[in-house]
Write an enzyme that holds these catalytic residues in place. Structure first.
Site, short mmCIF file in Angstrom:
data_model
loop_
_atom_site.label_atom_id
_atom_site.label_comp_id
_atom_site.label_asym_id
_atom_site.label_seq_id
_atom_site.Cartn_x
_atom_site.Cartn_y
_atom_site.Cartn_z
N GLN A 27 -60.25 14.66 19.37
CA GLN A 27 -60.10 14.91 17.94
C GLN A 27 -59.18 13.86 17.34
O GLN A 27 -59.39 13.35 16.25
CB GLN A 27 -59.52 16.29 17.66
CG GLN A 27 -59.37 16.54 16.16
CD GLN A 27 -58.17 17.38 15.78
OE1 GLN A 27 -58.34 18.57 15.62
NE2 GLN A 27 -57.00 16.79 15.64
N HIS A 82 -63.22 22.53 11.04
CA HIS A 82 -62.61 21.80 9.93
C HIS A 82 -63.13 20.36 9.92
O HIS A 82 -63.63 19.85 10.93
CB HIS A 82 -61.08 21.83 10.11
CG HIS A 82 -60.32 21.03 9.12
ND1 HIS A 82 -59.95 19.73 9.34
CD2 HIS A 82 -59.84 21.34 7.89
CE1 HIS A 82 -59.28 19.26 8.30
NE2 HIS A 82 -59.20 20.23 7.40
N ARG A 113 -61.90 17.57 10.24
CA ARG A 113 -61.35 16.62 11.20
C ARG A 113 -61.88 16.83 12.61
O ARG A 113 -61.66 15.98 13.48
CB ARG A 113 -59.83 16.73 11.20
CG ARG A 113 -59.14 15.66 12.01
CD ARG A 113 -57.63 15.69 11.85
NE ARG A 113 -57.01 14.58 12.55
CZ ARG A 113 -55.72 14.28 12.49
NH1 ARG A 113 -54.92 15.02 11.76
NH2 ARG A 113 -55.22 13.26 13.15
N LYS A 114 -62.56 17.93 12.86
CA LYS A 114 -62.92 18.29 14.23
C LYS A 114 -64.17 17.54 14.72
O LYS A 114 -64.84 16.85 13.97
CB LYS A 114 -63.15 19.80 14.33
CG LYS A 114 -62.03 20.65 13.76
CD LYS A 114 -60.67 20.30 14.34
CE LYS A 114 -59.58 21.15 13.71
NZ LYS A 114 -58.22 20.73 14.12
N GLY A 115 -64.47 17.74 16.01
CA GLY A 115 -65.59 17.03 16.63
C GLY A 115 -66.93 17.38 16.01
O GLY A 115 -67.82 16.53 15.94
#
Length: 379
Positions: A291, A180, A182-184
């Site tokens: 995250q 997604h 927002r992830k790393g």
């Protein structure tokens, strides 16, 4: 001043070039050449038996529970302090999510709470690497082995994190990743199922494509084979466009993680003496993927007031994650007081690889003022 977003993806020219290549290839849908290349890259990185590229982590959790044989009425113990995807997945298959409380210092599931919830109806456990920090897998593995239960790692937030030297995503026989925004690493949306069991992966891959397997592969068979639907499946495929982006992002994990670590270190340095917040705790046997950077506010601080002040200055912020057992959809019977307390008090400040240290300084300066303005007992 320019706004400072809570989250921001690190996408650029390399990813654009990879997308252009897919546009020119003639195959942009799922389970094509880029999807297969991504699965091979995941197998190599994580040392697992197989990997299935999917459209999100929730799909991975759903397919994992289907392949693990969870039946209506079966109980699955889930970490409470988490985005509720694990509990949703249990409901998708007719199971009963049983919410386990978490450690106050890490927010990860408490192994003692897990063991206390085991009943004759329990079939498995879903642990969550909370906002990027791995759970206590040595203890959880011992518990699940002792009771004959499956263990699934929800590593949605934890790409790049480690536990006792091993990467998150390879800490249980089945693991689920998220890509997604927002992830790393990210392709906007996306996920993967990783497993030591190739047969489980094969079943998940079939179910992810309506139960008929890869159309890309079938189109290359000589003659005209007519696919047969051998399983009740879903459309959980990851497009080759997203897979191409992720192949680039996989190669950038180290770079992006180092930048997040620098941001986390700056926050820790600047807030070390702040009496109104508790900093994240990372045990010595694991590393954090960052995250999110969650501060635990003093009980006397009005979190909503702090958020309003920061947002008025263009600084993104959020509440942390969820105490799942408090969500009305579940009508849960469990009481998870530690998770509920973290849900009330944790506060997310900007965390992403695009943050500059000057921006972190600005966030902290504004945060200190807001904390004092909204503490019922002024410090």
């Amino acid at each position: 001043m320019d706004p400072i977003p809570l989250v921001k993806a690190s996408l650029g020219e390399q990813e654009l070039a990879a997308v252009a290549e897919v546009f020119a290839s003639g195959w942009q849908a799922g389970q094509g050449p880029k999807g297969k290349a991504l699965e091979a890259a995941l197998i190599e990185r994580y040392g697992v038996g197989d990997a299935v590229a999917l459209n999100n982590c929730g799909s991975a959790l759903h397919l994992a529970l289907l392949e693990l044989g969870v039946k209506p009425g079966d109980e699955v113990i889930v970490a409470d302090y988490s985005f509720p995807a694990p509990a949703h997945a249990v409901h998708y298959v007719g199971g009963v999510p049983v919410f386990a409380d978490v450690r106050a210092d890490t927010g990860t599931v408490d192994p003692a709470a897990v063991e206390a919830l085991i009943t004759p109806r329990t079939v498995g456990v879903i642990a969550v690497d909370t906002v990027g920090l791995p759970a206590d897998y040595a203890e959880l593995t011992a518990i699940t082995d002792r009771h004959g239960l499956f263990l699934v790692e929800d590593a949605a937030c934890a790409v790049g994190a480690t536990y006792r030297g091993q990467e998150a995503g390879a800490l249980a026989p089945v693991a689920c990743l998220s890509f997604h925004g927002r992830k790393g690493i990210t392709s906007g949306e996306g996920g993967a199922l990783l497993t030591a069991d190739p047969a489980l992966a094969a079943g998940a891959r079939l179910r992810s494509s309506f139960g008929i397997g890869s159309i890309f592969d079938q189109a290359r068979v000589v003659g005209l084979p007519i696919p047969e639907f051998t399983a009740l499946g879903y459309n959980y495929k990851l497009s080759d466009i997203a897979a191409a982006i992720l192949l680039v992002q996989l190669g950038r994990i180290g770079e992006l993680l180092e930048r997040r670590r620098a941001v986390a270190a700056r926050y820790a340095e600047l807030l070390a003496d702040e009496e109104l917040v508790t900093l994240p705790h990372v045990p010595s046997d694991r590393t954090h993927a960052w995250q999110s950077f969650l501060l635990t506010l003093d009980p006397d601080v009005d979190r909503a007031g702090v958020a309003a002040d920061l947002r008025a200055q263009g600084i993104g912020c959020g509440h942390g994650t969820w105490a799942s057992h408090l969500q009305p959809v579940y009508e849960a019977k469990q009481d998870c007081p530690t998770s509920a307390d973290l849900f009330r008090r944790q506060f997310a400040v900007p965390m992403h690889a695009e943050l500059t240290l000057d921006q972190v300084d600005r966030v902290v300066a504004s945060l200190r003022v807001a904390l004092r303005a909204h503490a019922s007992t002024r410090v």
